[in-house]
Design an enzyme around this catalytic site. Structure first.
Site, PDB file in Angstrom:
ATOM      1  CG  ASN A  93      -1.708   1.213   1.447  1.00 43.46           C
ATOM      2  OD1 ASN A  93      -1.788   2.052   0.556  1.00 43.46           O
ATOM      3  ND2 ASN A  93      -2.327   1.336   2.611  1.00 43.46           N
ATOM      4  CE  LYS A 146      -0.175   3.150   4.811  1.00 40.17           C
ATOM      5  NZ  LYS A 146      -0.005   3.246   6.259  1.00 40.17           N
ATOM      6  CG  HIS A 154      -5.737   1.907   5.360  1.00 37.30           C
ATOM      7  ND1 HIS A 154      -5.304   2.875   6.233  1.00 37.30           N
ATOM      8  CD2 HIS A 154      -4.714   1.037   5.213  1.00 37.30           C
ATOM      9  CE1 HIS A 154      -4.064   2.594   6.602  1.00 37.30           C
ATOM     10  NE2 HIS A 154      -3.681   1.480   6.001  1.00 37.30           N
ATOM     11  CD  GLU A 211      -2.768   5.473   6.929  1.00 36.94           C
ATOM     12  OE1 GLU A 211      -2.707   5.478   5.683  1.00 36.94           O
ATOM     13  OE2 GLU A 211      -1.866   4.975   7.642  1.00 36.94           O
ATOM     14  CD  GLU A 236      -3.366  -2.487   7.389  1.00 31.25           C
ATOM     15  OE1 GLU A 236      -2.304  -2.782   6.853  1.00 31.25           O
ATOM     16  OE2 GLU A 236      -3.959  -1.412   7.192  1.00 31.25           O
ATOM     17  N   GLY A 278       2.633   2.217  10.797  1.00 30.76           N
ATOM     18  CA  GLY A 278       3.619   3.292  10.647  1.00 30.76           C
ATOM     19  C   GLY A 278       4.333   3.664  11.933  1.00 30.76           C
ATOM     20  CB  SER A 329       5.272  -1.816  12.051  1.00 28.93           C
ATOM     21  OG  SER A 329       4.876  -0.484  12.322  1.00 28.93           O
ATOM     22  N   GLY A 370       2.851  -1.128   4.245  1.00 33.45           N
ATOM     23  CA  GLY A 370       2.878   0.276   3.857  1.00 33.45           C
ATOM     24  C   GLY A 370       4.291   0.724   3.533  1.00 33.45           C
TER      25      GLY A 370
HETATM   26  P1  PGA Z   1       2.946   0.274   7.581  1.00 39.96           P
HETATM   27  O1  PGA Z   1       1.463   0.471   7.016  1.00 39.96           O
HETATM   28  O2  PGA Z   1       3.482  -1.000   6.992  1.00 39.96           O
HETATM   29  O3  PGA Z   1       3.702   1.499   7.076  1.00 39.96           O
HETATM   30  O4  PGA Z   1       2.858   0.226   9.064  1.00 39.96           O
HETATM   31  C1  PGA Z   1       0.615  -0.628   6.859  1.00 39.96           C
HETATM   32  C2  PGA Z   1      -0.702  -0.173   6.278  1.00 39.96           C
HETATM   33  O5  PGA Z   1      -1.239   0.838   6.723  1.00 39.96           O
HETATM   34  O6  PGA Z   1      -1.248  -0.836   5.373  1.00 39.96           O
END
Ligand code: PGA
Length: 252
Positions: free
Chosen positions: A11, A13, A95, A97, A165, A171, A211, A232
């Site tokens: 992803n 983003k 997601h 976010e 998630e 993140g 992460s 991500g």
């Molecule tokens: P991250 O994000 O791997 O940067 O923690 C994962 C995601 O939000 O899909």
């Protein structure tokens, strides 16, 4: 036991312009015949070019969101049909976010998923608890509610992918213990079985996200009912994503 083909999904983003398409070439070169499915979800502006660049190589391309309507006066939004037109086969929906930045709720995610399925897309539906919810011992209740509310009825083992998630792991570099991941993934499988029947539920891939990186991937992929990852930050560079894909292939 149902053998599910593992899935490594990236992803991007709100990251990536033309300059980053070189990372896709590197990934194609590194995985000419991958032992798992690979999906890249770039920003919408790159979808069409990325799909063209990938061509027949075994990497799928997906969107990061879509609108619930087919078309109309929705400035800035993108329909599921537009994603298909741009070369997407998948779309990430719900997601955290999107849920927090755009106030999306389960019923919005469900409506978007219906539109995506109708357009022929496979949906990656995200669920996950906040830190406060985990600390209040509400994780399973929250996940159960999100699954029930966000997943439409018309899914199959092929068209539905679920991503667990934890919001506090996205993140942040913080990762749940393998026991915590296993507990939630087993719970999701059970909920899917009750809702969709074992035949469908046992074919649905359940991804872990938050992460994931090369150094923790193998440990996470060894957990029961973890069928891959939604990655991500570590999906932006081929040098970071490739070892995660390799760990998934090695997990058997
Ligand atoms: P991250 O994000 O791997 O940067 O923690 C994962 C995601 O939000 O899909």
């Amino acid at each position: 036991m149902t053998k599910r083909r593992k899935l490594a999904a990236g992803n991007w983003k709100m990251n990536g312009t033309s300059a980053e398409l070189g990372e896709v070439s590197a990934l194609i070169k590194a995985h000419p015949a991958p032992g798992c499915d690979i999906l890249l979800c770039p920003p919408a502006t790159l979808l069409s070019r990325m799909a063209g660049q990938i061509g027949d190589a075994p990497i799928a391309v997906g969107g990061q969101d879509c609108h619930a309507e087919l078309s109309g006066a929705h400035t800035g939004d993108i329909s599921a049909g537009m994603l298909v037109d741009a070369g997407a086969s998948h779309v990430i929906l719900g997601h955290s976010e999107r849920r927090s930045d755009h106030d999306e709720h389960d019923e919005d995610v469900r409506a978007k998923a219906r539109a995506a399925l109708a357009a022929g897309l496979k949906v990656v539906i995200c669920v996950g608890e906040t830190l406060a919810e985990r600390e209040a011992a509400n994780t399973l209740e929250i996940i159960g509610g999100q699954l029930a509310g966000s997943i439409p009825d018309l899914v199959t083992g092929d068209t539905l992918i679920v991503a667990y998630e934890p919001v506090w792991a996205i993140g942040t570099g913080k990762v749940p213990t393998t026991d915590q991941i296993g507990e939630v993934h087993d719970f999701i499988r059970l909920k899917l079985e009750k809702r969709l029947g074992a035949g469908v539920a046992l074919s649905v891939r359940i991804l872990y996200g938050g992460s994931v990186k090369a150094s923790n991937a193998a440990e996470i992929f060894a957990v029961s009912n973890v069928d891959g990852a939604l990655v991500g930050g570590a999906s932006l560079k081929s040098a970071d994503f490739s070892p995660i894909i390799a760990a998934l292939e090695a997990s058997g």
